[in-house]
Design a protein around this motif. Structure first.
Motif, PDB file in Angstrom:
ATOM      1  N   LEU A  44       0.814  -1.211   0.000  1.00  0.00           N
ATOM      2  CA  LEU A  44       0.000   0.000   0.000  1.00  0.00           C
ATOM      3  C   LEU A  44       0.848   1.262   0.000  1.00  0.00           C
ATOM      4  O   LEU A  44       0.434   2.299  -0.518  1.00  0.00           O
ATOM      5  CB  LEU A  44      -0.936  -0.007   1.216  1.00  0.00           C
ATOM      6  CG  LEU A  44      -2.026  -1.090   1.211  1.00  0.00           C
ATOM      7  CD1 LEU A  44      -2.816  -1.031   2.513  1.00  0.00           C
ATOM      8  CD2 LEU A  44      -2.957  -0.926   0.021  1.00  0.00           C
ATOM      9  N   ASP A  45       2.025   1.199   0.591  1.00  0.00           N
ATOM     10  CA  ASP A  45       2.862   2.399   0.675  1.00  0.00           C
ATOM     11  C   ASP A  45       3.633   2.681  -0.610  1.00  0.00           C
ATOM     12  O   ASP A  45       4.224   3.752  -0.757  1.00  0.00           O
ATOM     13  CB  ASP A  45       3.853   2.256   1.838  1.00  0.00           C
ATOM     14  CG  ASP A  45       3.150   2.232   3.186  1.00  0.00           C
ATOM     15  OD1 ASP A  45       2.053   2.796   3.265  1.00  0.00           O
ATOM     16  OD2 ASP A  45       3.702   1.629   4.129  1.00  0.00           O
ATOM     17  N   THR A  46       3.665   1.712  -1.530  1.00  0.00           N
ATOM     18  CA  THR A  46       4.460   1.906  -2.750  1.00  0.00           C
ATOM     19  C   THR A  46       3.596   1.867  -4.007  1.00  0.00           C
ATOM     20  O   THR A  46       4.113   1.827  -5.117  1.00  0.00           O
ATOM     21  CB  THR A  46       5.549   0.831  -2.851  1.00  0.00           C
ATOM     22  OG1 THR A  46       4.915  -0.470  -2.866  1.00  0.00           O
ATOM     23  CG2 THR A  46       6.512   0.914  -1.676  1.00  0.00           C
ATOM     24  N   ALA A  47       2.267   1.885  -3.852  1.00  0.00           N
ATOM     25  CA  ALA A  47       1.379   1.752  -5.008  1.00  0.00           C
ATOM     26  C   ALA A  47       1.418   2.995  -5.878  1.00  0.00           C
ATOM     27  O   ALA A  47       1.537   4.117  -5.391  1.00  0.00           O
ATOM     28  CB  ALA A  47      -0.045   1.489  -4.534  1.00  0.00           C
ATOM     29  N   TRP A  48       1.332   2.773  -7.202  1.00  0.00           N
ATOM     30  CA  TRP A  48       1.174   3.862  -8.155  1.00  0.00           C
ATOM     31  C   TRP A  48       0.242   3.379  -9.253  1.00  0.00           C
ATOM     32  O   TRP A  48       0.043   2.180  -9.454  1.00  0.00           O
ATOM     33  CB  TRP A  48       2.522   4.307  -8.716  1.00  0.00           C
ATOM     34  CG  TRP A  48       3.329   3.226  -9.377  1.00  0.00           C
ATOM     35  CD1 TRP A  48       4.144   2.326  -8.774  1.00  0.00           C
ATOM     36  CD2 TRP A  48       3.377   2.932 -10.783  1.00  0.00           C
ATOM     37  NE1 TRP A  48       4.710   1.480  -9.687  1.00  0.00           N
ATOM     38  CE2 TRP A  48       4.262   1.825 -10.941  1.00  0.00           C
ATOM     39  CE3 TRP A  48       2.792   3.487 -11.901  1.00  0.00           C
ATOM     40  CZ2 TRP A  48       4.557   1.272 -12.178  1.00  0.00           C
ATOM     41  CZ3 TRP A  48       3.079   2.938 -13.145  1.00  0.00           C
ATOM     42  CH2 TRP A  48       3.945   1.849 -13.285  1.00  0.00           C
ATOM     43  N   ALA A  49      -0.376   4.330  -9.948  1.00  0.00           N
ATOM     44  CA  ALA A  49      -1.409   3.986 -10.915  1.00  0.00           C
ATOM     45  C   ALA A  49      -1.000   4.385 -12.326  1.00  0.00           C
ATOM     46  O   ALA A  49      -0.290   5.372 -12.533  1.00  0.00           O
ATOM     47  CB  ALA A  49      -2.719   4.670 -10.547  1.00  0.00           C
ATOM     48  N   GLU A  50      -1.461   3.593 -13.283  1.00  0.00           N
ATOM     49  CA  GLU A  50      -1.246   3.873 -14.695  1.00  0.00           C
ATOM     50  C   GLU A  50      -2.600   3.813 -15.392  1.00  0.00           C
ATOM     51  O   GLU A  50      -3.388   2.884 -15.158  1.00  0.00           O
ATOM     52  CB  GLU A  50      -0.302   2.843 -15.303  1.00  0.00           C
ATOM     53  CG  GLU A  50      -0.016   3.044 -16.770  1.00  0.00           C
ATOM     54  CD  GLU A  50       0.879   1.946 -17.329  1.00  0.00           C
ATOM     55  OE1 GLU A  50       1.453   2.157 -18.405  1.00  0.00           O
ATOM     56  OE2 GLU A  50       0.991   0.884 -16.684  1.00  0.00           O
ATOM     57  N   ALA A  51      -2.913   4.806 -16.222  1.00  0.00           N
ATOM     58  CA  ALA A  51      -4.192   4.858 -16.922  1.00  0.00           C
ATOM     59  C   ALA A  51      -3.958   5.051 -18.411  1.00  0.00           C
ATOM     60  O   ALA A  51      -3.039   5.767 -18.823  1.00  0.00           O
ATOM     61  CB  ALA A  51      -5.061   5.991 -16.383  1.00  0.00           C
ATOM     62  N   ALA A  52      -4.815   4.407 -19.205  1.00  0.00           N
ATOM     63  CA  ALA A  52      -4.807   4.598 -20.654  1.00  0.00           C
ATOM     64  C   ALA A  52      -6.215   4.984 -21.088  1.00  0.00           C
ATOM     65  O   ALA A  52      -7.202   4.435 -20.581  1.00  0.00           O
ATOM     66  CB  ALA A  52      -4.376   3.319 -21.361  1.00  0.00           C
TER      67      ALA A  52
END
Length: 527
Positions: free
Chosen positions: A405-413
């Protein structure tokens, strides 16, 4: 005439969640002076480095007719004023006005200061005299005065007498715990005014019983001619006297001059400026200056206001820089709808208006809410008239990466159609999937509409529509607020998928920025 001392920069910053940088304080001080505040209390130079720096920065700053004041305590017991570092820090601030506070309540003298009643009187008189001899105007704040007076009136009055003997020209009665009733404030203030007829008597109420405005007005009616408060009521615990409520009531209801009426036209703007500097969301329901202060939702109300605003408005909103708003929801009638369309500059026939109202009610049944999302309502009317949007989302996908949870990042297309062009773009964000969607969408449309680069996302709210029945499968409503320059606008999206609802609200915001006459600039054609 009632003299106004604004203590937003001192007492206001003692409120929970309120923090101002030195730059913020300088900017607010200048804005308060331009607004017409008489005295600006900048802080306590002996208590922290930030306030000391503020007073150093303010030396030589032209505040017009406003006067800057520094705040501090009476000397410590057993010390001479010239031996007390806190007193000397006040002197080093080099302000023309000094606000000193001292104890009026025997409880505080004996248990908080742990000194004698006689020494407390000497502390007050000595410190006031120290500054008066040096040509400073001294405003004396009698802390806990009303509680002290109710317990021992003769001693409370004696503390005021000590300040007067020292050379204070203003004696301020503080309801520090904020629990005194208006009738008590009136009676006690009247007694003080009669006891010290040659001095200016002031009021400094706190709002712990939601009575600060009522108590300040009671004090003025009893003869007080000086009031201390903060913009938006910032302050310790439940806050201080809210000047954005007190001032228009004083001027427009009682006819007592304080701030010139023409200056009060800038009240809402000042309120929002201070909120912005303090990183606070403006209170929509704030009297006079809130977005809802002159908002009308009930059909009967709207119909009457259209005929004569006095039917449901106690003052014209323009007097305080606000504006009238008509709300649209599933309980609206045709009067609301037509008034809102006129407000937004949309002209619909009666038949089109009826179809629009039916669509609003159907969408609100599905989870939308348009009364706080005027931009989405505008686009709904725009589409009903046959207008098209400058772009459409044909599809999207979102991935969340990370080992925890502390290292999550998101990618969107996203796949966005702009005119005849189909754009495939992707972006990532450490702030979550909605931020990633926003970045990907902006990447797709900015090459066609570069003017959208100055549109900012300022607020994001999610509401679960049926959580108790469906748990994590519940429908959601997403409300998004954006701004372009000084103009703010809100949109709404609803879906069982929080990302789809978010993207609906986001794209509405960018479309509104392009289409509404008050916001759009020269829009280049797509392709």
């Amino acid at each position: 005439m009632v003299e106004i001392l604004d203590t937003t920069l001192r007492d206001g910053t003692q409120g929970e969640g309120i923090s101002l940088s030195v730059d913020d304080k300088v900017a607010i001080a200048k804005r308060l002076a331009a607004f017409g505040v008489h005295l600006i209390e900048g802080g306590w130079p002996g208590s922290n480095p930030k306030d000391a720096e503020f007073f150093q920065r303010m030396k030589g700053v032209d505040l017009g007719e406003a006067k800057l004041s520094a705040f501090g305590a009476t000397r410590r017991k057993g010390l001479l004023p010239e031996e007390d570092p806190s007193v000397l820090a006040l002197l080093e601030a080099e302000t023309p006005v000094v606000v000193l506070f001292g104890k009026s309540w025997t409880l505080h003298v004996l248990e908080a200061l742990e000194t004698t009643l006689e020494e407390n009187l000497r502390m007050i008189q000595d410190t006031v005299a120290f500054f008066a001899r040096r040509g400073k105007r001294v405003v004396y704040d009698a802390e806990h005065f009303f509680d002290g007076y109710k317990e021992d009136p003769s001693y409370a009055l004696a503390t005021l007498g000590a300040a007067a003997e020292g050379g204070a020209d203003t004696l301020v009665l503080c309801d520090t715990n904020g629990g005194t009733l208006p009738e008590e404030v009136y009676a006690i203030t009247k007694a003080v005014v009669e006891r010290f007829p040659h001095l200016r008597i002031g009021i400094h109420p706190h709002n712990d019983a939601e009575l600060a405005v009522a108590n300040a007005l009671a004090a003025v009616r009893a003869g007080a001619t000086h009031a201390q408060g903060t913009i938006n009521g910032y302050g310790e615990r439940c806050g201080n006297l809210n000047l954005t409520s007190f001032l228009p009531t004083l001027v427009f209801k009682y006819g007592i001059p304080a701030i010139p009426p023409e200056r009060l036209k800038g009240l809402k703007e000042l309120s929002h400026f201070v909120d912005e500097r303090a990183n606070q969301t403006p209170n929509r329901r704030a009297p006079y200056v809130g977005e809802s202060a002159f908002a009308h939702k009930a059909g009967v109300h709207v119909s009457a206001v259209l005929k004569n605003p006095r039917t449901y408005e106690h003052i014209p909103p323009e007097w305080v820089g606000n504006s009238r708003r008509f709300l649209v929801s599933d309980v609206s009638g045709r009067s609301n709808l037509l008034a809102k369309l006129q407000e937004l500059g949309v002209d619909l026939s009666k038949e089109e208006a009826k179809r629009l109202l039916d669509e609003v009610k159907a969408l609100e049944y599905e989870g939308y809410a348009f009364e706080g999302a005027e931009a989405s309502f505008y686009l709904l009317a725009h589409r009903l008239k046959g207008g098209s949007l400058p772009f459409s989302v044909e599809g999207f996908s979102v991935f969340v990466h990370g080992s925890g949870l502390d290292t999550a990042w998101a990618e969107a297309a996203v796949r966005v159609k702009v005119g005849e062009s189909l754009q495939h773009t992707a972006a990532e964000s450490p702030s979550g999937p909605v931020s990633a969607l926003d970045r990907a969408f902006r990447k797709a449309v900015l090459q066609f509409y570069p003017e959208l680069s100055d549109v900012e996302l300022t607020d994001y709210k999610v509401r679960i529509l049926s959580g108790q029945e469906s748990g994590t499968n519940s429908g959601v409503r997403v409300m998004i607020e954006m701004k372009r320059g000084e103009e703010r606008f809100a949109t709404v999206g609803a879906s069982e998928n929080i990302l789809e609802a978010s993207l609906k609200a986001l794209t509405d915001g960018y479309a509104y920025a392009l289409l509404h006459p008050s916001l759009k600039e020269t829009v280049p054609k797509a392709g």
